[in-house]
Every structure is written in C-alpha cells, then in structure tokens.
Design a protein around this motif. Structure first.
Motif, PDB file in Angstrom:
ATOM      1  N   VAL A   1       8.916  -8.161  -1.570  1.00 58.19           N
ATOM      2  CA  VAL A   1       9.093  -9.408  -0.831  1.00 58.19           C
ATOM      3  C   VAL A   1       8.037  -9.474   0.263  1.00 58.19           C
ATOM      4  O   VAL A   1       7.559  -8.445   0.753  1.00 58.19           O
ATOM      5  N   GLY A   2       7.667 -10.684   0.637  1.00 60.47           N
ATOM      6  CA  GLY A   2       6.654 -10.856   1.674  1.00 60.47           C
ATOM      7  C   GLY A   2       6.833 -12.156   2.432  1.00 60.47           C
ATOM      8  O   GLY A   2       7.349 -13.139   1.892  1.00 60.47           O
TER       9      GLY A   2
ATOM     10  N   TRP B   1       3.369  -7.396   1.767  1.00 63.78           N
ATOM     11  CA  TRP B   1       4.413  -7.012   0.812  1.00 63.78           C
ATOM     12  C   TRP B   1       5.201  -5.781   1.257  1.00 63.78           C
ATOM     13  O   TRP B   1       4.637  -4.774   1.659  1.00 63.78           O
ATOM     14  N   GLN B   2       6.517  -5.896   1.126  1.00 67.62           N
ATOM     15  CA  GLN B   2       7.421  -4.786   1.396  1.00 67.62           C
ATOM     16  C   GLN B   2       8.273  -4.523   0.156  1.00 67.62           C
ATOM     17  O   GLN B   2       8.510  -5.423  -0.649  1.00 67.62           O
ATOM     18  N   ILE B   3       8.719  -3.282   0.015  1.00 66.52           N
ATOM     19  CA  ILE B   3       9.529  -2.910  -1.144  1.00 66.52           C
ATOM     20  C   ILE B   3      10.991  -3.237  -0.863  1.00 66.52           C
ATOM     21  O   ILE B   3      11.579  -2.727   0.087  1.00 66.52           O
TER      22      ILE B   3
ATOM     23  N   GLU C   1       9.086  -2.014   9.806  1.00 66.59           N
ATOM     24  CA  GLU C   1       7.661  -1.724   9.973  1.00 66.59           C
ATOM     25  C   GLU C   1       7.195  -0.499   9.214  1.00 66.59           C
ATOM     26  O   GLU C   1       5.994  -0.253   9.078  1.00 66.59           O
ATOM     27  N   PHE C   2       8.134   0.313   8.707  1.00 63.74           N
ATOM     28  CA  PHE C   2       7.762   1.507   7.958  1.00 63.74           C
ATOM     29  C   PHE C   2       7.713   1.258   6.450  1.00 63.74           C
ATOM     30  O   PHE C   2       7.411   2.152   5.681  1.00 63.74           O
ATOM     31  N   ASN C   3       8.046   0.063   6.047  1.00 60.53           N
ATOM     32  CA  ASN C   3       8.159  -0.235   4.622  1.00 60.53           C
ATOM     33  C   ASN C   3       7.150  -1.300   4.218  1.00 60.53           C
ATOM     34  O   ASN C   3       7.443  -2.499   4.250  1.00 60.53           O
ATOM     35  N   TYR C   4       5.952  -0.864   3.860  1.00 61.32           N
ATOM     36  CA  TYR C   4       4.925  -1.775   3.356  1.00 61.32           C
ATOM     37  C   TYR C   4       4.264  -1.161   2.133  1.00 61.32           C
ATOM     38  O   TYR C   4       4.088   0.065   2.054  1.00 61.32           O
TER      39      TYR C   4
END
Length: 313
Positions: free
Chosen positions: A31-32, A111-113, A205-208
């Motif tokens: 998702v972004g 994008w993030q997971i 912020e740790f998930n990109y």
C-alpha cells in the motif's frame, strides 16, 4: 518419572529426517500514499486500459493485469488516511512476471508492506500422508485447529494462532496436492506439505519496501514451532505419546505437569524447523523478482532455493 535424554548435540540423522524445503512468497500486498504527481503517473501508465478499470466493495478504481491487481481510492475513510493505492500480487508471487508499467509504479518510494505470505514447502519424496506425525505449535502453546470451510477440511488444514485480522502473524499448514485436486487443476506438487506464515506488518516508518525490516520478519518466524516428524525426536515413547496427544488436542499440553512441559518444550524448541534461518539465508534474493533498484540486491534472482533441514542443525 521417566527422564528425557540428556541435553547433548544430537546427531543430524537422529534429530532430523532428510526432508527438503523450498521457500517462496505466495501473496504480497503493498500500500502507498501516492502524491498527486504519482497518481497522475499511475493513470498515465494504464491510460490505454481505461475501460478495464472497475469498482469493487472496497475501492472506487481497480484493474487486473494477469495476477496483479492495482486498487486506487479506498471507500473507507480511515484506510484513506494511511494509503490511497494498493497493489496485490496474488498466488505464486515469486514466479510472477512484473510488467514494465507496474515496475515503474513500484519505484515510488511510498510503498509499504501490508501483507507478506511466506510459503515453506516440504518434501521427502512421498505423499502428504507421510507427514501425519508433524507437530505444530507456538512457543506459548497457542494453536487453534479451525476448519472454516469445506475446502479447508479437505486440505487437512491447520491454523496456528488466532485468525483475528489485527494479529501480526498467523500460519496455515495444508496439503497442496489436495488443494489442486479440489480445484481440478491436474497439478501435482513434488513438495506437497505447505507451511504458510502470513505476516501483517504495521504501517509505520520502519516498514517500507525499499528498506525491508528483515529483523522483524525473522522475529515473527521464530515464534512458530514445526516438527516434521515426532518419531525423529530424541524422546522416549511415553513422551512421544504425550506429543501425539497434544497433536490431537492442544489443550492437553496445559494439563501436563509444568516440569514436563518445560522439558518437552526444550527439546521441540531446539529441533524445530528454523524458519527464521531459512528466511535469513534467502532474504537477499527473495524479493528480486520485483526488480527494484532501491533494494540494492546484487545476487542472481532465484525464485526458489532448495535446502535440506540438516543445513540448519
């Protein structure tokens, strides 16, 4: 009281059968929060497919390209606060061909997971039935055996942990060939037993995508206990019998005296399938199918890596 065997370094042939295991990504959801400029670029890439866009229950705009689905403008306002675009790469993600248009969109640094399904497939050259002695647990003993549909029952499915949507990790173990038979695909897998760990990272912020938190993933994988064959554990027949009872009824474990629980856990923890180690050995190549420069992976892309469990003991 019968004692467990002394704590020694068990020989590989005593502690672990020669099962082979493959690792791949089964489902991948990103998702972004795209900027206006990025949104324009998104639609420019698919302007020729304008008539292919459709609405669904959760998004105003969706388009499918093979087994990749792109969704834009969520109907839920709370979701919109976190993201406005979603990319779903469905089953067998690791062998997915990523079109150039999608690759260009994946280069956005937003994008993030949202979901990552890691599939560990096991084989010893025989049918799924040979894994009837398997044991599945979490370290705190929480296991739910749920059959939520006819298909799950037919696939001999077992669900590990809670199925609540907000849970960060859950797992499912099932017979891949039984699933193919149910779908009438005619496919027969050499690696029939699948242990699929589904991860749902928090959007922070740790998930990109361009800086994947492998440590978080490895930590979640380490929470699952999977023994391929109780018979191969260095335990006496009475302790193995206890584990078979646990296999049939996980509440039975709570009734075992605390000292015996601790002793049994020590053995199964030391000889569990090390999912986190298998992932660690593959993490540099596992995401290369996306062909994204920001990930900075230089190894040759391999969709599957074949390993034996003995490599980790």
């Amino acid at each position: 009281m019968t004692k467990l065997k002394s704590k020694v370094k068990y020989k590989k042939e005593e502690s672990c059968p020669l099962y082979k295991v493959k690792l791949c990504i089964d489902t991948f959801i990103l998702v972004g929060k795209l900027t206006e400029e990025q949104q324009e670029e998104l639609f420019d890439h698919f302007i020729l497919l304008k008539r292919e866009w459709y609405q669904d229950r959760y998004f105003h705009y969706s388009i499918r390209i093979n087994n990749i689905v792109i969704k834009y403008s969520p109907r839920n306002l709370l979701a919109w606060n976190n993201y406005n675009t979603m990319i779903i790469i469905e089953k067998n993600t690791s062998i997915t061909y990523i079109p150039h248009s999608v690759k260009e969109i994946l280069k956005f640094n937003t994008w993030q997971i949202k979901r990552l399904d890691l599939a560990f497939d096991f084989s010893d050259g025989t049918p799924f039935s040979t894994f009837s002695n398997r044991l599945i647990m979490k370290h705190h003993g929480n296991v739910k055996l749920l059959q939520i549909s006819k298909n799950d029952k037919d696939w001999n499915s077992e669900y590990v942990g809670t199925l609540k949507t907000r849970t960060e990790s859950k797992a499912c173990c099932y017979d891949r060939n039984k699933k193919e038979e149910d779908y009438g695909s005619g496919v027969e897998h050499e690696y029939p037993l699948r242990f699929e760990i589904r991860l749902f990272p928090k959007l922070n912020e740790f998930n990109y995508l361009n800086q994947i938190d492998h440590g978080w993933i490895e930590n979640k994988l380490s929470k699952f206990i999977f023994i391929t064959d109780i018979e191969n554990l260095p335990l006496n027949k009475w302790d193995k019998r206890k584990l078979y009872k646990v296999q049939a009824d996980y509440d039975y474990f709570k009734g075992i005296e605390p000292s015996k629980q601790k002793a049994l856990k020590k053995v199964i923890n030391s000889l569990r399938v090390p999912f986190e180690d298998i992932y660690s050995s593959r993490k540099d190549t596992l995401f290369l199918f996306l062909d994204l420069p920001p990930i900075h992976m230089n190894s040759q892309n391999q969709y599957y890596e074949q390993l034996t469990l003995n490599d980790f003991f």
